[in-house]
Design an enzyme around this catalytic site. Structure first.
Site, PDB file in Angstrom:
ATOM      1  N   GLY A 199      24.113  58.424  16.265  1.00 24.40           N
ATOM      2  CA  GLY A 199      24.067  59.721  15.583  1.00 24.40           C
ATOM      3  C   GLY A 199      25.448  60.349  15.421  1.00 24.40           C
ATOM      4  O   GLY A 199      25.656  61.182  14.536  1.00 24.40           O
ATOM      5  N   ALA A 216      22.603  60.191  19.458  1.00 26.60           N
ATOM      6  CA  ALA A 216      21.513  61.097  19.802  1.00 26.60           C
ATOM      7  C   ALA A 216      21.305  60.989  21.307  1.00 26.60           C
ATOM      8  O   ALA A 216      21.671  59.969  21.909  1.00 26.60           O
ATOM      9  CB  ALA A 216      20.250  60.683  19.063  1.00 26.60           C
ATOM     10  N   GLU A 269      26.815  58.762  12.408  1.00 26.54           N
ATOM     11  CA  GLU A 269      26.038  59.320  11.284  1.00 26.54           C
ATOM     12  C   GLU A 269      26.479  60.756  10.964  1.00 26.54           C
ATOM     13  O   GLU A 269      26.552  61.142   9.799  1.00 26.54           O
ATOM     14  CB  GLU A 269      24.540  59.265  11.624  1.00 26.54           C
ATOM     15  N   GLU A 274      22.217  51.110  17.667  1.00 22.96           N
ATOM     16  CA  GLU A 274      20.795  51.375  17.941  1.00 22.96           C
ATOM     17  C   GLU A 274      19.992  50.123  18.262  1.00 22.96           C
ATOM     18  O   GLU A 274      19.036  50.178  19.022  1.00 22.96           O
ATOM     19  CB  GLU A 274      20.148  52.107  16.748  1.00 22.96           C
TER      20      GLU A 274
HETATM   21  N1  COA Z   1      22.500  59.878  25.171  1.00 17.67           N
HETATM   22  C1  COA Z   1      22.398  60.404  26.403  1.00 17.67           C
HETATM   23  N2  COA Z   1      23.352  60.301  27.324  1.00 17.67           N
HETATM   24  C2  COA Z   1      24.460  59.634  26.993  1.00 17.67           C
HETATM   25  C3  COA Z   1      24.649  59.036  25.737  1.00 17.67           C
HETATM   26  C4  COA Z   1      23.599  59.184  24.806  1.00 17.67           C
HETATM   27  N3  COA Z   1      23.685  58.698  23.583  1.00 17.67           N
HETATM   28  N4  COA Z   1      25.855  58.426  25.716  1.00 17.67           N
HETATM   29  C5  COA Z   1      26.401  58.638  26.903  1.00 17.67           C
HETATM   30  N5  COA Z   1      25.576  59.365  27.690  1.00 17.67           N
HETATM   31  C6  COA Z   1      25.792  59.834  29.044  1.00 17.67           C
HETATM   32  C7  COA Z   1      25.634  58.698  30.054  1.00 17.67           C
HETATM   33  O1  COA Z   1      24.265  58.497  30.353  1.00 17.67           O
HETATM   34  C8  COA Z   1      26.425  59.238  31.193  1.00 17.67           C
HETATM   35  O2  COA Z   1      25.661  60.222  31.866  1.00 17.67           O
HETATM   36  P1  COA Z   1      25.629  60.259  33.501  1.00 17.67           P
HETATM   37  O3  COA Z   1      27.073  60.510  33.887  1.00 17.67           O
HETATM   38  O4  COA Z   1      24.722  61.414  33.789  1.00 17.67           O
HETATM   39  O5  COA Z   1      25.139  58.913  33.942  1.00 17.67           O
HETATM   40  C9  COA Z   1      27.586  59.981  30.531  1.00 17.67           C
HETATM   41  O6  COA Z   1      27.135  60.263  29.211  1.00 17.67           O
HETATM   42  C10 COA Z   1      28.854  59.160  30.453  1.00 17.67           C
HETATM   43  O7  COA Z   1      28.542  57.927  29.808  1.00 17.67           O
HETATM   44  P2  COA Z   1      28.844  56.486  30.441  1.00 17.67           P
HETATM   45  O8  COA Z   1      27.899  55.502  29.828  1.00 17.67           O
HETATM   46  O9  COA Z   1      28.866  56.560  31.931  1.00 17.67           O
HETATM   47  O10 COA Z   1      30.346  56.246  29.907  1.00 17.67           O
HETATM   48  P3  COA Z   1      31.061  54.863  29.665  1.00 17.67           P
HETATM   49  O11 COA Z   1      32.497  55.181  29.460  1.00 17.67           O
HETATM   50  O12 COA Z   1      30.711  53.875  30.716  1.00 17.67           O
HETATM   51  O13 COA Z   1      30.445  54.315  28.280  1.00 17.67           O
HETATM   52  C11 COA Z   1      29.642  54.523  26.006  1.00 17.67           C
HETATM   53  C12 COA Z   1      30.647  55.015  27.087  1.00 17.67           C
HETATM   54  C13 COA Z   1      29.798  55.422  24.811  1.00 17.67           C
HETATM   55  C14 COA Z   1      30.013  53.067  25.634  1.00 17.67           C
HETATM   56  C15 COA Z   1      28.215  54.553  26.590  1.00 17.67           C
HETATM   57  O14 COA Z   1      27.972  55.847  27.109  1.00 17.67           O
HETATM   58  C16 COA Z   1      27.132  54.262  25.591  1.00 17.67           C
HETATM   59  O15 COA Z   1      26.913  53.112  25.247  1.00 17.67           O
HETATM   60  N6  COA Z   1      26.407  55.319  25.144  1.00 17.67           N
HETATM   61  C17 COA Z   1      25.263  55.177  24.273  1.00 17.67           C
HETATM   62  C18 COA Z   1      25.696  54.877  22.880  1.00 17.67           C
HETATM   63  C19 COA Z   1      24.488  54.672  22.017  1.00 17.67           C
HETATM   64  O16 COA Z   1      23.722  53.748  22.165  1.00 17.67           O
HETATM   65  N7  COA Z   1      24.337  55.581  21.058  1.00 17.67           N
HETATM   66  C20 COA Z   1      23.288  55.507  20.106  1.00 17.67           C
HETATM   67  C21 COA Z   1      22.099  56.232  20.568  1.00 17.67           C
HETATM   68  S1  COA Z   1      20.838  56.163  19.371  1.00 17.67           S
END
Ligand code: COA
Length: 264
Positions: free
Chosen positions: A115, A70, A118, A138
């Site tokens: 999400g 999400a 999910e 989460e």
């Molecule tokens: N919601 C909002 N933005 C998100 C996102 C999310 N769930 N997941 C990734 N993004 C955004 C990042 O903020 C980043 O934006 P920016 O370039 O404007 O800073 C962009 O997507 C790229 O992500 P980034 O974190 O820089 O890539 P990465 O390769 O370093 O890491 C992940 C990849 C997937 C490991 C990492 O993005 C992550 O942990 N995301 C969240 C996962 C999460 O907790 N999901 C559950 C949410 S309830």
């Protein structure tokens, strides 16, 4: 039969014969599900059964992510009631997919986290590319899965494994996901995974559609006793969202630092 059409800000629709490919197209944000994307998804899935479509594929734009969760930037400032509605709204969209009589396959072309995992689990079948990564991270943010993840992950991989993944926030690779039954098939790359999805949907399209729809109903009925679990999940999700730890977890993600949880 209606034709599926309309323009969407966050989805790219492509009809190949009678198979609809629904691409979540927020590549810059790793296809994170914001409110609008979820609303658009609901609209498309809601019209599938009445459209001239024999099957659908959900996939993420680009090579890196299916859906990375999400959209964290949208849900960090919710009170308990808003958070419960947020959880229930997501659960409803995913239930629509799960109950749809038109077969829906998730092609998981990268991160399927929160999400995203999910969403994949709500689809009838899942085909992953070798590099896909699954997880329910989460608890890193001070919350828990709120779009049906606590229920469907347990249904698919069993209680012990589901608890471990939800409590540690560890990511699962595609090979493990296949071993655990989280996905049906693993393919070398996105193209091969799409071909596999088309093959399966073409095969299903040769069968009697009413029987296919009723298979979906019957299999879903096995898990109907779990209905309360979704209510409990939405309440628990709402409680988490009211904590300081959730504000801290979400802010830490946005600010790209480690969270400092206090248990409040
Ligand atoms: N919601 C909002 N933005 C998100 C996102 C999310 N769930 N997941 C990734 N993004 C955004 C990042 O903020 C980043 O934006 P920016 O370039 O404007 O800073 C962009 O997507 C790229 O992500 P980034 O974190 O820089 O890539 P990465 O390769 O370093 O890491 C992940 C990849 C997937 C490991 C990492 O993005 C992550 O942990 N995301 C969240 C996962 C999460 O907790 N999901 C559950 C949410 S309830």
């Amino acid at each position: 039969m209606e034709k599926i059409n309309g323009t969407y800000n966050n989805l790219e629709l492509n009809l190949n014969g009678k198979i609809l490919v629904i691409e979540i197209s927020r590549e810059q944000k790793l296809n994170a599900l914001n409110h609008e994307t979820l609303k658009e998804l609901k609209q498309v899935i809601g019209s599938l059964e009445n459209a001239d479509v024999s099957g659908a594929i959900i996939i993420g734009a680009g090579e890196k992510a299916f859906v990375a969760g999400a959209d964290i930037s949208e849900f960090q400032k919710m009170d308990e009631e808003t958070a419960r509605r947020f959880s229930e709204a997501g659960q409803q969209v995913f239930e629509l997919i799960e109950r749809c009589h038109t077969p829906v396959i998730a092609v998981i072309n990268g991160f399927a986290l929160g999400g995203g995992c999910e969403l994949a689990m709500a689809c009838h079948l899942r085909i992953a590319v070798e590099t896909a990564k699954f997880g329910q991270p989460e608890v890193n943010l001070g919350i828990l899965p709120g779009y049906g993840g606590t229920q469907r992950l347990t249904q698919l991989i069993g209680k012990g494994r589901a608890l471990e993944y939800m409590m540690t926030a560890n990511m699962m690779d595609a090979k493990t996901a296949l071993n655990y039954g989280l996905v049906n098939h693993v393919e070398a790359n996105k193209e091969a995974a799409l071909i596999k999805a088309f093959d399966i949907l073409n095969k299903i399209s040769e069968k009697a559609p009413i029987a296919i729809g009723l298979v979906v109903d019957c299999v879903n009925a096995v898990f109907d006793g779990g209905k309360n679990g979704y209510e409990i999940e939405a309440s628990a999700f709402a409680k988490c969202c009211a904590t300081d730890d959730f504000s801290e977890g979400a802010n830490a993600f946005i600010e790209k630092r480690k969270p400092n949880f206090t248990g409040t």
